[in-house]
Structures are given as structure tokens and as C-alpha cells.
Design a protein around this motif. Structure first.
Motif, short mmCIF file in Angstrom:
data_model
loop_
_atom_site.label_atom_id
_atom_site.label_comp_id
_atom_site.label_asym_id
_atom_site.label_seq_id
_atom_site.Cartn_x
_atom_site.Cartn_y
_atom_site.Cartn_z
N HIS A 69 -43.47 -21.28 -10.38
CA HIS A 69 -44.56 -20.98 -11.31
C HIS A 69 -45.85 -20.83 -10.50
O HIS A 69 -46.17 -21.68 -9.68
CB HIS A 69 -44.73 -22.11 -12.34
CG HIS A 69 -45.87 -21.87 -13.27
ND1 HIS A 69 -45.80 -20.98 -14.32
CD2 HIS A 69 -47.12 -22.37 -13.29
CE1 HIS A 69 -46.94 -20.96 -14.95
NE2 HIS A 69 -47.77 -21.80 -14.34
N ASP A 74 -50.49 -17.70 -13.70
CA ASP A 74 -49.79 -18.37 -14.81
C ASP A 74 -48.49 -17.65 -15.21
O ASP A 74 -48.21 -17.45 -16.39
CB ASP A 74 -50.71 -18.50 -16.02
CG ASP A 74 -50.17 -19.51 -17.03
OD1 ASP A 74 -49.51 -20.47 -16.60
OD2 ASP A 74 -50.40 -19.33 -18.24
N THR A 75 -47.69 -17.26 -14.21
CA THR A 75 -46.40 -16.64 -14.49
C THR A 75 -45.31 -17.32 -13.65
O THR A 75 -45.59 -17.90 -12.60
CB THR A 75 -46.38 -15.13 -14.16
OG1 THR A 75 -46.70 -14.96 -12.78
CG2 THR A 75 -47.36 -14.36 -15.02
N ASN A 76 -44.09 -17.21 -14.14
CA ASN A 76 -42.93 -17.64 -13.37
C ASN A 76 -42.37 -16.44 -12.63
O ASN A 76 -42.42 -15.31 -13.13
CB ASN A 76 -41.86 -18.22 -14.29
CG ASN A 76 -42.29 -19.53 -14.92
OD1 ASN A 76 -43.26 -20.14 -14.51
ND2 ASN A 76 -41.56 -19.96 -15.94
N CYS A 86 -46.67 -16.15 -4.42
CA CYS A 86 -46.47 -15.36 -5.64
C CYS A 86 -46.67 -13.87 -5.32
O CYS A 86 -47.47 -13.53 -4.44
CB CYS A 86 -47.48 -15.82 -6.70
SG CYS A 86 -47.40 -14.87 -8.24
#
Length: 109
Positions: A69, A74-76, A86
Motif C-alpha cells: 500500500h 493511497d493505492t495498493n 510505488c
């Protein structure tokens, strides 16, 4: 090769739990991020089960994928290796899945 020590620990735990009964199979979860090579565990398994109630047992290994995460966006997102970055570029990530190393089940008779 730390897989030998890990496999020995798994077999010790299974044999203790089997309490003298023959172990026919063991199912493990080895997450892709836990730095353990499943093929090496398969190789070690036959060696460490020799002379135990698990000798001749089948070892089935599931390899759950990694999931993280990102606190930045704010994403998986799926995580293929231990590079905690990320796709948005943020390194502020939390690993959610993929570090498992669990004995899921064993079949005794």
C-alpha cells in the motif's frame, strides 16, 4: 543456504505435532517476498525428513504474491520484489502480503 535451517524447523514442528503418526503431506505458504527459494526448500525437504515420521511425505508450496500500500497516492499495488517503490514514485509504502511463511496443513495417517 538458509532454506536448510528453515526446512528443518518446519519438519521439526510437523513431526512434533504428528506425535508419532506418519506424515503423508505438508502444505506451506512461502510468500514471494520472504527471501526463501521454494525449489531449495523442496531439495532440502527430502534430506531433513530422512529417518523421521515425515520421510516420503509430499511437500506442497504455495507462493502468494506480494502486495503493498502506498501512503503517498493511497493505492495498493502488486510487489514483485523487495524494492519498495510505488509506481507513482513514492517510497512511503507498507507491505501488506508476500512475507508469509506458514505451515497451512499436514496430512497424517
Amino acid at each position: 543456504m538458509h532454506e536448510m535451517a528453515i526446512t528443518q524447523s518446519v519438519v521439526d514442528a510437523v513431526c512434533e505435532r504428528a506425535d508419532g503418526r506418519t506424515v503423508h503431506s505438508i502444505r506451506l505458504q512461502v510468500g514471494c517476498l520472504c527471501a526463501v527459494v521454494p525449489d531449495a526448500m523442496q531439495f532440502c525437504f527430502e534430506l531433513v525428513t530422512e529417518g523421521t515420521v515425515a520421510e516420503g511425505a509430499r511437500l506442497d508450496i504455495e507462493e502468494p504474491p506480494g502486495l503493498a500500500h502506498c501512503r503517498g497516492c493511497d493505492t495498493n499495488f502488486p510487489l514483485q520484489d523487495l524494492v519498495l517503490l510505488c509506481p507513482c514514485g513514492s517510497a512511503d509504502v507498507e507491505v501488506l502480503e508476500g512475507r508469509e511463511l506458514r505451515i497451512m496443513s499436514m496430512e497424517v495417517g
